[in-house]
Design an enzyme around this catalytic site. Structure first.
Site, short mmCIF file in Angstrom:
data_model
loop_
_atom_site.label_atom_id
_atom_site.label_comp_id
_atom_site.label_asym_id
_atom_site.label_seq_id
_atom_site.Cartn_x
_atom_site.Cartn_y
_atom_site.Cartn_z
N SER A 124 -4.26 -3.27 -6.03
CA SER A 124 -3.34 -2.15 -6.48
C SER A 124 -2.31 -2.59 -7.48
O SER A 124 -2.08 -3.95 -7.56
CB SER A 124 -2.73 -1.40 -5.30
N LEU B 73 1.49 2.52 10.25
CA LEU B 73 0.17 2.66 9.82
C LEU B 73 -0.31 2.77 8.20
O LEU B 73 0.51 3.13 7.51
CB LEU B 73 -0.15 4.17 10.21
N ILE C 129 -2.90 3.68 5.65
CA ILE C 129 -4.08 4.05 5.73
C ILE C 129 -5.11 3.73 4.24
O ILE C 129 -4.41 3.79 3.10
CB ILE C 129 -3.95 5.81 5.15
N THR D 24 -9.90 1.70 7.14
CA THR D 24 -10.59 1.20 5.94
C THR D 24 -12.09 1.63 6.23
O THR D 24 -12.29 1.89 7.23
CB THR D 24 -10.70 -0.32 5.83
N CYS E 12 -9.45 0.53 -18.27
CA CYS E 12 -8.32 0.93 -17.27
C CYS E 12 -6.90 0.63 -17.83
O CYS E 12 -5.96 1.37 -17.84
CB CYS E 12 -8.58 0.71 -15.74
#
Length: 363
Positions: free
Chosen positions: A113, A147, A149, A172, A333
């Site tokens: 990311s 947590l 996600i 995942t 991108c």
């Protein structure tokens, strides 16, 4: 000409056309024709990223046909492309491609990311800065439960457990990510769960001090935004915090690129600012909204450089067509972020509003 791109020109963003039908394919099929014709070897360009950035700044995308887009929009209207039954597709087709590919392309943390380049010089430094920024925005303290996600290979969980002393659970839909991450997280209070977010904590009995979601919301889809935010809300106590890290689009609408959806991220959809706000306002107060979009250009270019360097040892397994597809993906991108056509947001939300105001840490 409007984008200052020449056919057969000598500059690195100019196009070298090898097939007589190339431009007709661009005009008739838009991004799908552009990407597929590159994969077929119909054209080349040393700096696809700069070509794309120039084309988007000149709004050339609005002047060509895009039947693939309208088909994708129709499908998204008629079906839930991100249903529980379909949620595993992106895991199998993208994230399970091969850990050798991702280990070669990504940093040692395996963070897939946008990195944070404010003071960083290398990809590893920038990804560590991003992970630390998330931890500081969440105000992580030893003993807290986090947590994650869409946890990927567990970069955030491993970083938070090692540097902030928190216990982590990650969700995942990729078996390869779960297996790789579990092996690397041995000895840390980190657990991977191979499940869809809608199936996790359905009764709301599990509470986490903090929730993060980094680069996963792009797989949720318009029809599921409400269920996604409901799941986050039932997993947080009243004084909890949630950080959403996601690519976003400038205007509300379909948010589907036909080539990316077909070849890279099946069923992927980018949210707009308005769509995030409208679907979270029933459950959350927005505390902070941070745009790091320009940093994704640099991140993608760093991934591309590492991919190119590693290609000699990867090519026998993946082949030439994959090389052209992956190169186009990374550079295209990068061009979208350079043109500021796409954004990268980190949004901090709280269930009731932080008493006395939330203070973003120094960045």
């Amino acid at each position: 000409g409007q984008a200052d791109v020449r056919i057969g020109g000598s500059r690195p963003w100019d196009l070298q056309v090898h097939h007589p039908d190339t431009l007709s394919r661009f005009l008739a099929y838009g991004s799908l024709g552009l990407g597929e014709s590159y994969m077929d070897g119909w054209w080349d360009c040393p700096q696809i990223d700069e070509f794309i950035a120039r084309a988007l700044r000149a709004r050339l995308d609005a002047q060509v046909g895009s039947p693939g887009l309208w088909l994708a929009v129709l499908r998204s209207k008629l079906t839930n492309l991100q249903s529980v039954a379909r949620a595993w597709q992106v895991g199998r087709e993208h994230y399970d491609l091969g850990n050798d590919l991702y280990e070669a392309m990504l940093d040692p943390w395996m963070a897939y990311s946008c990195a944070y380049w404010a003071q960083a010089c290398t990809l590893e430094e920038a990804q560590e800065a991003k992970l630390d920024l998330i931890c500081r925005k969440l105000g992580l303290q030893p003993g807290m439960r986090l947590l994650d996600i869409g946890c990927g290979w567990g970069s955030l969980m491993r970083f938070a457990a090692a540097h902030y002393g928190v216990q982590c659970v990650g969700l995942t839909v990729s078996r390869e990510q779960a297996a790789w991450g579990s092996e690397r997280a041995k000895g840390l209070p980190v657990r991977f769960e191979f499940t869809d977010y809608r199936l996790f904590n359905a009764d709301g009995r599990q509470k986490f001090d903090r929730v993060a979601s980094v680069g996963m919301f792009e797989h949720v889809g318009h029809k599921n935004y409400r269920a996604y935010f409901d799941m986050v809300r039932r997993s947080l106590p009243e004084d909890g915090l949630f950080l959403l890290h996601t690519i976003g689009k400038n205007r509300s609408g379909p948010g589907i690129d036909p080539w990316i959806e077909k070849y890279i991220f099946p069923n992927g959809v980018l949210p707009s600012l308005a769509e995030i706000a409208q679907n979270s306002e029933h459950a959350f107060v927005v505390e902070d909204w941070h745009n790091l979009g320009a940093d994704y250009d640099r991140t993608l270019m760093a991934w591309h450089a590492r991919f190119e360097a590693a290609w000699p040892r990867l090519k026998d397994r993946y082949g030439e067509r994959f090389y052209r597809m992956w190169r186009f993906y990374l550079l295209c991108c990068a061009g979208t972020f350079r043109a500021r056509d796409n954004q990268l947001w980190q949004v901090v939300l709280s269930p009731q509003g932080v008493p006395g105001s939330y203070r973003r840490p120094l960045i």
